[in-house]
Design an enzyme around this catalytic site. Structure first.
Site, short mmCIF file in Angstrom:
data_model
loop_
_atom_site.label_atom_id
_atom_site.label_comp_id
_atom_site.label_asym_id
_atom_site.label_seq_id
_atom_site.Cartn_x
_atom_site.Cartn_y
_atom_site.Cartn_z
N HIS A 46 39.32 41.06 34.45
CA HIS A 46 39.46 41.86 35.68
C HIS A 46 40.90 41.75 36.16
O HIS A 46 41.58 40.74 35.90
CB HIS A 46 38.52 41.31 36.76
CG HIS A 46 37.09 41.70 36.57
ND1 HIS A 46 36.14 41.51 37.53
CD2 HIS A 46 36.45 42.28 35.52
CE1 HIS A 46 34.97 41.95 37.09
NE2 HIS A 46 35.13 42.42 35.87
N GLU A 48 42.41 41.16 39.10
CA GLU A 48 42.84 40.01 39.90
C GLU A 48 42.75 38.70 39.13
O GLU A 48 43.52 37.77 39.35
CB GLU A 48 42.08 39.92 41.23
CG GLU A 48 40.58 39.80 41.14
CD GLU A 48 39.86 41.12 41.06
OE1 GLU A 48 40.14 41.88 40.11
OE2 GLU A 48 38.99 41.39 41.91
N CYS A 76 34.73 40.79 42.86
CA CYS A 76 33.34 40.48 42.50
C CYS A 76 33.11 38.97 42.66
O CYS A 76 34.01 38.24 43.07
CB CYS A 76 33.09 40.90 41.04
SG CYS A 76 33.95 39.84 39.85
N CYS A 79 35.61 36.79 40.50
CA CYS A 79 36.98 36.78 41.02
C CYS A 79 37.05 36.06 42.37
O CYS A 79 38.02 35.35 42.63
CB CYS A 79 37.52 38.20 41.08
SG CYS A 79 37.71 38.89 39.42
#
Lengths: 165, 165
Positions: A46, A48, A76, A79
């Site tokens: 992802h 981040e 999410c 993260c």
């Protein structure tokens, strides 16, 4: 957030969901990332997450106190977990994610007083730009699927019109 | 779980908190990991996180349906996040983590019906072995700190006894 939006566009250009992120420390960008989950077939990739682990490498530490994260979509669960662990001070995010957002939508994981660190959350930063980028991406995908379906239907119709003799 | 405990011992031998994990698919181990956060100074390097991303690489997919994860300690928020995302079917874990566990202790993130996947959780598998390994590790650290403190105190005392002339 402008730099995070630039990252998001890079993901979109590769056919990935357009999400981007940067980590800032002492006024400088120390980590950048854009969503690469499909291309790399790795669930951790992802935007981040990539930006944070790059910041870990840049600063030589798994702890990032006094760092800020800018990300175009609400993080999410995974993260939010790495944000909390690294002791990032502030998270600025763009669009809400009602289905999987773990910062405000489904949970408020970054502000839980039972955990050993809490994060200042700034929601809705340039949300419209981030959101319209995501909407356009999914609209394009739907239209491409519709076109492919129509082409398959036309091909079947033309085959059925062929005189069997 | 025996294989996960072997991984945990590897972490302990390197001075890392002894936590280990394996991912099993079709009866075979497709990912192994032990905690490497301090050594690599990377917040993502938890045992189960390493095992899952290795399984992603081995199977060439970010999705791991029908896979099982065995991990010696209850997963944290970040690891619960990647477990949920990869669609792992079953999680077997050893010791509970009352301070940061996100599967049973602080949250039940793997069983949330609002998310697009739920996981079967099997808690307390060989919990005593996993737990005693962790307790011994932290006890050793406390004793080492105590010894270092005593040595500093003795050094200060011996200096103060030196005749200033």
């Amino acid at each position: 957030m402008a730099a995070a939006l630039v990252e998001a566009r890079k993901a979109g250009a590769l056919g990935e969901v357009p999400i981007g992120a940067v980590v800032v420390y002492n006024g400088e960008i120390v980590g950048r990332g854009f969503n690469m989950r499909e291309r790399l077939q790795d669930a951790s990739q992802h935007a981040e997450f990539i930006a944070i682990t790059e910041a870990n490498r840049q600063l030589g530490s798994w702890r990032l106190p006094d760092a800020q994260l800018f990300v175009t979509l609400e993080p999410c669960i995974m993260c939010a977990g790495i944000i909390q662990q690294t002791r990032i001070t502030d998270v600025y995010y763009g669009a809400d994610d009602p289905k999987a957002g773990a910062v405000r939508s489904l949970y408020r994981l970054l502000e839980d007083q039972r955990l050993n660190h809490q994060v200042y959350v700034h929601a809705g930063v340039h949300a419209e730009v981030a959101s319209s980028m995501l909407k356009r991406f999914f609209k394009d995908i739907r239209q491409a699927k519709k076109r492919a379906k129509q082409q398959r239907r036309l091909a079947v119709e033309s085959l059925s019109k062929v005189d069997p003799q």
